[in-house]
Design an enzyme around this catalytic site. Structure first.
Site, mmCIF file in Angstrom:
data_model
loop_
_atom_site.group_PDB
_atom_site.id
_atom_site.type_symbol
_atom_site.label_atom_id
_atom_site.label_comp_id
_atom_site.label_asym_id
_atom_site.label_seq_id
_atom_site.Cartn_x
_atom_site.Cartn_y
_atom_site.Cartn_z
ATOM 1 N N SER A 75 0.854 -1.190 0.000
ATOM 2 C CA SER A 75 0.000 0.000 0.000
ATOM 3 C C SER A 75 0.892 1.242 0.000
ATOM 4 O O SER A 75 1.934 1.261 0.648
ATOM 5 C CB SER A 75 -0.879 0.007 1.261
ATOM 6 O OG SER A 75 -1.360 1.311 1.494
ATOM 7 N N ILE A 109 -10.096 1.549 -4.464
ATOM 8 C CA ILE A 109 -9.469 0.254 -4.140
ATOM 9 C C ILE A 109 -8.077 0.168 -4.728
ATOM 10 O O ILE A 109 -7.204 -0.527 -4.211
ATOM 11 C CB ILE A 109 -10.386 -0.894 -4.638
ATOM 12 C CG1 ILE A 109 -11.705 -0.856 -3.852
ATOM 13 C CG2 ILE A 109 -9.704 -2.249 -4.502
ATOM 14 C CD1 ILE A 109 -12.769 -1.800 -4.348
ATOM 15 N N SER A 149 -4.648 -1.742 0.192
ATOM 16 C CA SER A 149 -5.033 -1.237 1.514
ATOM 17 C C SER A 149 -6.164 -2.073 2.121
ATOM 18 O O SER A 149 -6.276 -2.165 3.341
ATOM 19 C CB SER A 149 -5.430 0.235 1.441
ATOM 20 O OG SER A 149 -6.478 0.414 0.538
ATOM 21 N N ASP A 209 -15.099 1.171 -5.755
ATOM 22 C CA ASP A 209 -14.273 1.668 -6.859
ATOM 23 C C ASP A 209 -15.149 1.803 -8.099
ATOM 24 O O ASP A 209 -16.125 1.067 -8.283
ATOM 25 C CB ASP A 209 -13.109 0.723 -7.150
ATOM 26 C CG ASP A 209 -11.935 1.454 -7.820
ATOM 27 O OD1 ASP A 209 -10.929 1.708 -7.125
ATOM 28 O OD2 ASP A 209 -12.035 1.774 -9.030
ATOM 29 N N ARG A 237 -19.662 4.871 -8.250
ATOM 30 C CA ARG A 237 -18.936 6.148 -8.185
ATOM 31 C C ARG A 237 -19.154 6.817 -6.831
ATOM 32 O O ARG A 237 -20.284 6.886 -6.358
ATOM 33 C CB ARG A 237 -19.458 7.090 -9.275
ATOM 34 C CG ARG A 237 -19.378 6.557 -10.682
ATOM 35 C CD ARG A 237 -19.873 7.629 -11.636
ATOM 36 N NE ARG A 237 -19.041 8.813 -11.536
ATOM 37 C CZ ARG A 237 -18.024 9.073 -12.364
ATOM 38 N NH1 ARG A 237 -17.746 8.252 -13.354
ATOM 39 N NH2 ARG A 237 -17.315 10.164 -12.206
ATOM 40 N N HIS A 263 -10.086 11.852 -5.741
ATOM 41 C CA HIS A 263 -9.400 13.049 -5.229
ATOM 42 C C HIS A 263 -9.834 14.320 -5.955
ATOM 43 O O HIS A 263 -9.180 15.362 -5.863
ATOM 44 C CB HIS A 263 -7.883 12.892 -5.263
ATOM 45 C CG HIS A 263 -7.405 11.695 -4.516
ATOM 46 N ND1 HIS A 263 -7.756 11.469 -3.212
ATOM 47 C CD2 HIS A 263 -6.642 10.644 -4.889
ATOM 48 C CE1 HIS A 263 -7.218 10.331 -2.802
ATOM 49 N NE2 HIS A 263 -6.554 9.797 -3.803
ATOM 50 N N ASP A 291 -4.997 12.753 0.597
ATOM 51 C CA ASP A 291 -4.494 13.451 -0.584
ATOM 52 C C ASP A 291 -5.145 14.808 -0.803
ATOM 53 O O ASP A 291 -5.548 15.166 -1.922
ATOM 54 C CB ASP A 291 -4.654 12.566 -1.830
ATOM 55 C CG ASP A 291 -3.766 11.317 -1.739
ATOM 56 O OD1 ASP A 291 -3.061 11.170 -0.724
ATOM 57 O OD2 ASP A 291 -3.793 10.514 -2.674
HETATM 58 C C1 SAM Z 1 -5.292 5.959 -5.235
HETATM 59 S S1 SAM Z 1 -6.229 4.628 -5.805
HETATM 60 C C2 SAM Z 1 -6.706 3.847 -4.304
HETATM 61 C C3 SAM Z 1 -5.583 3.164 -3.579
HETATM 62 C C4 SAM Z 1 -5.993 2.334 -2.399
HETATM 63 N N1 SAM Z 1 -6.929 3.014 -1.542
HETATM 64 C C5 SAM Z 1 -4.777 1.936 -1.597
HETATM 65 O O1 SAM Z 1 -4.422 2.666 -0.625
HETATM 66 O O2 SAM Z 1 -4.196 0.897 -1.891
HETATM 67 C C6 SAM Z 1 -7.683 5.404 -6.355
HETATM 68 C C7 SAM Z 1 -8.769 4.494 -6.874
HETATM 69 O O3 SAM Z 1 -9.973 5.275 -6.932
HETATM 70 C C8 SAM Z 1 -10.742 4.845 -8.030
HETATM 71 N N2 SAM Z 1 -11.661 5.930 -8.449
HETATM 72 C C9 SAM Z 1 -11.419 6.970 -9.310
HETATM 73 N N3 SAM Z 1 -12.518 7.738 -9.450
HETATM 74 C C10 SAM Z 1 -13.471 7.196 -8.641
HETATM 75 C C11 SAM Z 1 -14.828 7.547 -8.352
HETATM 76 N N4 SAM Z 1 -15.436 8.601 -8.882
HETATM 77 N N5 SAM Z 1 -15.504 6.742 -7.483
HETATM 78 C C12 SAM Z 1 -14.929 5.657 -6.927
HETATM 79 N N6 SAM Z 1 -13.647 5.293 -7.170
HETATM 80 C C13 SAM Z 1 -12.927 6.048 -8.018
HETATM 81 C C14 SAM Z 1 -9.708 4.473 -9.091
HETATM 82 O O4 SAM Z 1 -10.232 3.536 -10.001
HETATM 83 C C15 SAM Z 1 -8.551 3.915 -8.256
HETATM 84 O O5 SAM Z 1 -8.575 2.508 -8.245
#
Ligand code: SAM
Length: 383
Positions: A165, A197, A209, A226, A244, A270, A296
């Site tokens: 992670s 995720i 994570s 996700d 979403r 983010h 973030d």
């Molecule tokens: C930074 S990664 C997460 C990392 C994870 N939490 C870890 O710590 O291992 C961000 C994830 O958010 C997902 N994501 C992007 N936009 C999103 C949205 N509108 N709703 C839900 N998930 C989203 C992406 O597909 C990506 O897999």
């Protein structure tokens, strides 16, 4: 073994801290073999990657009434511990637990190992030459398995590194802050929701994570949201949901089906607007004493994410929302506060902002404002 096969895990978590009668009734209801399979699966997950200098097979016998359910675990240097065929292995040791003891050791509230919680036959049937080296290897392998039967939790930064992670090391240094706030919840039967995720649209499994939280909270159920299908990450105690974070209807459904949550973490898109929507929709689905965590927050300064490099130039960033929450926390100190306070103001009791990471603590925010009898002007003469 998929999560859904194991509604049994919810039953195990419920009975693990209960009295023996409740525990045995639960075993009766689900069947000793089914419960044992779930316990062995958890034990394998909890084993450290062995540094044992070789390979050994360790027997695990689970006793329930007149039943003896036998498993064999393969402990190989540098590889995850796995189940092996029960027959034909030369065993370095056989560990023996009653089903009730093993269930409590793995999933009960942390209490330390009780005396006599397990039996052991060391080198029971070693057929080859009985060398000192072989015995030492068997002892090291036994220790790996035995250690995994406790509900001890390794430090969170070590878990972040093990499951890869990014919450610790390199870009982010978050695990110390997480541990500081979440440690008191670690032994509780918690529900954790993480938005995001990992892996984006890559179909390779991600979920670093989620695995980290599963190991950190030995009695926890972990949910992940996700935008992409992450069902490859499903495993006992971990469930993924596709949707979403900026879709309030979807998020509300997640909360109704799987909440209320003890911890909600936003590590998703983010995008500032998404972060604010998720917070306002999901904060009500957190239990008192729980935390809403936003990761973030640097995107508050990034125009591509709806931020602005100049603080305050855009009122709709995540960090501007957090700044506003400091006023919400103090609603009782303003003349019109009680009349205008919203749900969040009335239920936010703490706010901890770190570099790129914010913890919002939920509870009853009703201590009463400073009484009107206290003068609103300094009443001493400081000239
Ligand atoms: C930074 S990664 C997460 C990392 C994870 N939490 C870890 O710590 O291992 C961000 C994830 O958010 C997902 N994501 C992007 N936009 C999103 C949205 N509108 N709703 C839900 N998930 C989203 C992406 O597909 C990506 O897999």
């Amino acid at each position: 073994m998929s999560y859904d096969d194991h509604a049994v895990l919810e039953a195990i978590l419920r009975c693990a801290g209960g009295d023996e009668r409740f525990l045995l009734n639960t075993v009766e209801e689900w069947g000793a073999a089914e419960i044992t399979a779930a316990l062995v699966d958890e034990l394998l997950f909890r084993c450290e990657i062995p540094q044992v200098g070789g390979e050994a097979f360790i027997g695990l016998d689970v006793l329930h009434g007149a039943d003896r359910i036998s498993h064999v675990l393969q402990v190989t240097d540098g590889k995850p511990v796995t189940s092996a065929e029960p027959a034909g292995q030369e065993l370095g040791a056989v560990l023996e637990f009653t089903l009730s003891d093993l269930l409590r050791e793995l999933f009960g509230p942390a209490s330390g190992r009780t005396a006599g919680a397990f039996g052991v036959s060391f080198l029971p049937d070693l057929r080859g030459p009985r060398t000192m080296e072989g015995a030492a290897l068997a002892a090291r392998a036994t220790n790996v398995v035995l250690h995994a039967t406790t509900n001890e939790t390794p430090p969170l930064d070590r878990l972040a590194l093990r499951y890869e992670s990014d919450k610790w090391g390199g870009v982010h240094w978050f695990t110390g802050h997480y541990d500081r706030h979440l440690r008191p919840l670690r032994d509780q039967a918690v529900r954790i929701l993480e938005i995001g995720i990992g892996g984006y649209d890559d179909l390779l499994p991600s979920g670093a994570s989620l695995k980290m939280w599963k190991r950190y909270f030995p009695r926890g159920l972990v949910f992940g949201v996700d935008i992409f299908d992450k069902s490859a990450c499903d495993q006992p105690r971990v469930k993924t949901l596709r949707g979403r974070q900026d879709d309030p209807e979807f998020m509300r459904r997640v909360a109704e089906e799987h909440g209320p949550f003890d911890v909600i973490i936003d590590d998703g898109s983010h995008i500032n607007a998404h972060m604010r929507t998720s917070f306002s929709v999901m904060f009500p689905h957190l239990r008192n004493g729980g935390f809403y965590v936003i990761e973030d927050t640097f995107t508050s300064y990034w125009p591509g994410y709806g931020g602005h490099p100049e603080p305050g130039a855009r009122p709709d960033t995540a960090l501007e929302m957090v700044k506003g929450l400091i006023d919400s926390l103090h609603y009782e100190e303003r003349p019109d506060g009680a009349a205008t306070a919203d749900y969040i103001a009335r239920n936010l009791v703490g706010l901890h902002a770190y570099h790129n990471l914010v913890f919002l603590e939920k509870g009853v925010n009703k201590e009463g404002g400073i009484p009107h009898t206290v003068p609103r002007e300094p009443f001493w003469n400081d000239n």
